[in-house]
Write a protein that holds these residues in place. Structure first.
Motif, PDB file in Angstrom:
ATOM      1  N   GLN A   1       0.851  -1.190   0.000  1.00 44.85           N
ATOM      2  CA  GLN A   1       0.000   0.000   0.000  1.00 44.85           C
ATOM      3  C   GLN A   1       0.885   1.237   0.000  1.00 44.85           C
ATOM      4  O   GLN A   1       1.790   1.341   0.822  1.00 44.85           O
ATOM      5  CB  GLN A   1      -0.888   0.041   1.232  1.00 44.85           C
ATOM      6  N   ALA A   2       0.608   2.160  -0.896  1.00 43.15           N
ATOM      7  CA  ALA A   2       1.381   3.403  -0.946  1.00 43.15           C
ATOM      8  C   ALA A   2       0.644   4.423  -1.796  1.00 43.15           C
ATOM      9  O   ALA A   2      -0.241   4.083  -2.574  1.00 43.15           O
ATOM     10  CB  ALA A   2       2.766   3.150  -1.521  1.00 43.15           C
ATOM     11  N   VAL A   3       1.028   5.678  -1.629  1.00 42.63           N
ATOM     12  CA  VAL A   3       0.564   6.742  -2.504  1.00 42.63           C
ATOM     13  C   VAL A   3       1.801   7.252  -3.236  1.00 42.63           C
ATOM     14  O   VAL A   3       2.774   7.672  -2.600  1.00 42.63           O
ATOM     15  CB  VAL A   3      -0.123   7.875  -1.721  1.00 42.63           C
ATOM     16  N   ALA A   4       1.763   7.190  -4.545  1.00 43.27           N
ATOM     17  CA  ALA A   4       2.887   7.634  -5.372  1.00 43.27           C
ATOM     18  C   ALA A   4       2.605   9.045  -5.881  1.00 43.27           C
ATOM     19  O   ALA A   4       1.490   9.327  -6.335  1.00 43.27           O
ATOM     20  CB  ALA A   4       3.073   6.675  -6.546  1.00 43.27           C
ATOM     21  N   ARG A   5       3.587   9.912  -5.784  1.00 42.09           N
ATOM     22  CA  ARG A   5       3.445  11.282  -6.289  1.00 42.09           C
ATOM     23  C   ARG A   5       4.398  11.469  -7.453  1.00 42.09           C
ATOM     24  O   ARG A   5       5.490  10.908  -7.479  1.00 42.09           O
ATOM     25  CB  ARG A   5       3.809  12.286  -5.198  1.00 42.09           C
ATOM     26  N   GLY A   6       3.982  12.295  -8.391  1.00 40.16           N
ATOM     27  CA  GLY A   6       4.834  12.570  -9.535  1.00 40.16           C
ATOM     28  C   GLY A   6       4.216  13.627 -10.416  1.00 40.16           C
ATOM     29  O   GLY A   6       3.363  14.406  -9.981  1.00 40.16           O
ATOM     30  N   LYS A   7       4.635  13.654 -11.661  1.00 34.69           N
ATOM     31  CA  LYS A   7       4.101  14.595 -12.642  1.00 34.69           C
ATOM     32  C   LYS A   7       3.686  13.826 -13.879  1.00 34.69           C
ATOM     33  O   LYS A   7       4.313  12.841 -14.255  1.00 34.69           O
ATOM     34  CB  LYS A   7       5.155  15.617 -13.056  1.00 34.69           C
ATOM     35  N   VAL A   8       2.654  14.292 -14.502  1.00 32.49           N
ATOM     36  CA  VAL A   8       2.258  13.772 -15.803  1.00 32.49           C
ATOM     37  C   VAL A   8       2.526  14.887 -16.800  1.00 32.49           C
ATOM     38  O   VAL A   8       2.336  16.063 -16.504  1.00 32.49           O
ATOM     39  CB  VAL A   8       0.779  13.317 -15.827  1.00 32.49           C
ATOM     40  N   TRP A   9       3.039  14.515 -17.958  1.00 35.34           N
ATOM     41  CA  TRP A   9       3.345  15.535 -18.960  1.00 35.34           C
ATOM     42  C   TRP A   9       3.091  14.997 -20.355  1.00 35.34           C
ATOM     43  O   TRP A   9       3.044  13.806 -20.580  1.00 35.34           O
ATOM     44  CB  TRP A   9       4.777  16.032 -18.822  1.00 35.34           C
ATOM     45  N   HIS A  10       2.937  15.928 -21.262  1.00 31.66           N
ATOM     46  CA  HIS A  10       2.703  15.605 -22.666  1.00 31.66           C
ATOM     47  C   HIS A  10       3.282  16.748 -23.491  1.00 31.66           C
ATOM     48  O   HIS A  10       3.181  17.905 -23.100  1.00 31.66           O
ATOM     49  CB  HIS A  10       1.200  15.478 -22.933  1.00 31.66           C
ATOM     50  N   GLN A  11       3.881  16.410 -24.612  1.00 33.36           N
ATOM     51  CA  GLN A  11       4.375  17.448 -25.509  1.00 33.36           C
ATOM     52  C   GLN A  11       4.172  16.987 -26.946  1.00 33.36           C
ATOM     53  O   GLN A  11       4.466  15.844 -27.291  1.00 33.36           O
ATOM     54  CB  GLN A  11       5.857  17.716 -25.277  1.00 33.36           C
ATOM     55  N   ARG A  12       3.650  17.872 -27.754  1.00 29.06           N
ATOM     56  CA  ARG A  12       3.452  17.629 -29.179  1.00 29.06           C
ATOM     57  C   ARG A  12       4.098  18.786 -29.933  1.00 29.06           C
ATOM     58  O   ARG A  12       3.907  19.942 -29.580  1.00 29.06           O
ATOM     59  CB  ARG A  12       1.956  17.552 -29.488  1.00 29.06           C
ATOM     60  N   LEU A  13       4.830  18.477 -30.986  1.00 32.81           N
ATOM     61  CA  LEU A  13       5.484  19.512 -31.780  1.00 32.81           C
ATOM     62  C   LEU A  13       4.838  19.711 -33.149  1.00 32.81           C
ATOM     63  O   LEU A  13       5.014  20.746 -33.774  1.00 32.81           O
ATOM     64  CB  LEU A  13       6.972  19.176 -31.960  1.00 32.81           C
ATOM     65  N   VAL A  14       4.107  18.695 -33.629  1.00 35.42           N
ATOM     66  CA  VAL A  14       3.506  18.750 -34.954  1.00 35.42           C
ATOM     67  C   VAL A  14       2.025  18.426 -34.814  1.00 35.42           C
ATOM     68  O   VAL A  14       1.683  17.500 -34.078  1.00 35.42           O
ATOM     69  CB  VAL A  14       4.184  17.718 -35.892  1.00 35.42           C
ATOM     70  N   PRO A  15       1.086  19.042 -35.437  1.00 31.54           N
ATOM     71  CA  PRO A  15       1.213  20.106 -36.430  1.00 31.54           C
ATOM     72  C   PRO A  15       1.440  21.482 -35.803  1.00 31.54           C
ATOM     73  O   PRO A  15       1.710  22.442 -36.493  1.00 31.54           O
ATOM     74  CB  PRO A  15      -0.117  20.077 -37.169  1.00 31.54           C
ATOM     75  N   PHE A  16       1.324  21.585 -34.469  1.00 26.14           N
ATOM     76  CA  PHE A  16       1.642  22.826 -33.777  1.00 26.14           C
ATOM     77  C   PHE A  16       2.202  22.449 -32.409  1.00 26.14           C
ATOM     78  O   PHE A  16       2.012  21.330 -31.926  1.00 26.14           O
ATOM     79  CB  PHE A  16       0.401  23.729 -33.633  1.00 26.14           C
ATOM     80  N   ARG A  17       2.903  23.358 -31.796  1.00 25.74           N
ATOM     81  CA  ARG A  17       3.509  23.094 -30.498  1.00 25.74           C
ATOM     82  C   ARG A  17       2.434  23.125 -29.397  1.00 25.74           C
ATOM     83  O   ARG A  17       1.665  24.073 -29.304  1.00 25.74           O
ATOM     84  CB  ARG A  17       4.586  24.127 -30.219  1.00 25.74           C
ATOM     85  N   HIS A  18       2.396  22.074 -28.608  1.00 23.84           N
ATOM     86  CA  HIS A  18       1.418  21.972 -27.529  1.00 23.84           C
ATOM     87  C   HIS A  18       2.030  21.112 -26.426  1.00 23.84           C
ATOM     88  O   HIS A  18       2.714  20.128 -26.703  1.00 23.84           O
ATOM     89  CB  HIS A  18       0.135  21.313 -28.037  1.00 23.84           C
ATOM     90  N   GLY A  19       1.799  21.472 -25.190  1.00 23.85           N
ATOM     91  CA  GLY A  19       2.309  20.663 -24.096  1.00 23.85           C
ATOM     92  C   GLY A  19       1.694  21.062 -22.782  1.00 23.85           C
ATOM     93  O   GLY A  19       1.113  22.141 -22.644  1.00 23.85           O
ATOM     94  N   PHE A  20       1.805  20.180 -21.804  1.00 16.32           N
ATOM     95  CA  PHE A  20       1.346  20.469 -20.456  1.00 16.32           C
ATOM     96  C   PHE A  20       2.089  19.575 -19.483  1.00 16.32           C
ATOM     97  O   PHE A  20       2.665  18.559 -19.862  1.00 16.32           O
ATOM     98  CB  PHE A  20      -0.170  20.278 -20.311  1.00 16.32           C
ATOM     99  N   HIS A  21       2.098  19.954 -18.231  1.00 16.50           N
ATOM    100  CA  HIS A  21       2.572  19.103 -17.140  1.00 16.50           C
ATOM    101  C   HIS A  21       1.897  19.573 -15.852  1.00 16.50           C
ATOM    102  O   HIS A  21       1.637  20.753 -15.668  1.00 16.50           O
ATOM    103  CB  HIS A  21       4.097  19.123 -17.011  1.00 16.50           C
TER     104      HIS A  21
END
Length: 181
Positions: A4-24
């Motif tokens: 049993q545990a709670v894991a912490r972290g970040k989720v991210w995504h990056q797209r360069l084509v057809p336009f630049r888009h990303g989040f985290h």
């Protein structure tokens, strides 16, 4: 092994084509042996099966039946050719928080009796635009790639036709990536 545990972290995504888009953004996930869900819920007064800030519902996972999640996962694994009759099943996923469930990917890992390393995994993809829940099985040696017939979440038909997807499993870390990337 931790059950049993709670894991912490970040989720991210990056797209360069057809336009630049990303989040985290920050993310927390629950790592829980499915035979010990009630024990984990009992550890915190804000967690429960109903009317709490963090709620675990068996019906949020695999299918909408309110049956025991461990049994549902073992049934789904058997239907997909995985041998999960014995051993432990551990879940890594997001639980319902403040009434909302955002859980794009849930991982279920099987540990054989007496082992502290998973021998196979089942991934449940919940964020498809057509409201399907594809399940992707993966047998796990220490490192193994498995070609999938189609991407879990097809985006562009050309990409789907010419670029098969792979799972890579190393311990509990999992990546889904296009083979031609």
């Amino acid at each position: 092994m931790i059950s049993q545990a709670v894991a912490r972290g970040k989720v991210w995504h990056q797209r360069l084509v057809p336009f630049r888009h990303g989040f985290h953004y920050p993310l927390w996930l629950v790592w829980c042996d499915l035979a010990e869900v009630d024990a984990m819920l009992a550890r915190h007064p804000g967690w429960g099966r109903r009317w709490r800030p963090v709620v675990f519902r068996d019906s949020d996972f695999v299918d909408s039946r309110p049956d025991n999640l461990e049994n549902k996962v073992r049934e789904k694994a058997a239907a997909l050719g995985l041998q999960w009759t014995g051993g432990r099943v551990v879940m890594l996923g997001q639980w319902r928080t403040l009434g909302t469930l955002f859980n794009p990917l849930v991982l279920y890992l099987h540990f054989a009796e007496g082992s502290d390393q998973p021998d196979s995994m089942l991934a449940e993809v919940q964020n498809t635009p057509w409201r399907e829940r594809p399940f992707l099985p993966a047998g796990a040696a220490k490192k193994r790639s498995r070609k999938l017939g189609r991407p879990a979440i097809p985006r562009r038909s050309m990409y789907r036709l010419f670029c098969p997807w792979h799972w890579t499993i190393i311990g509990i870390f999992t990546w889904l990536y296009p083979a031609c990337a």
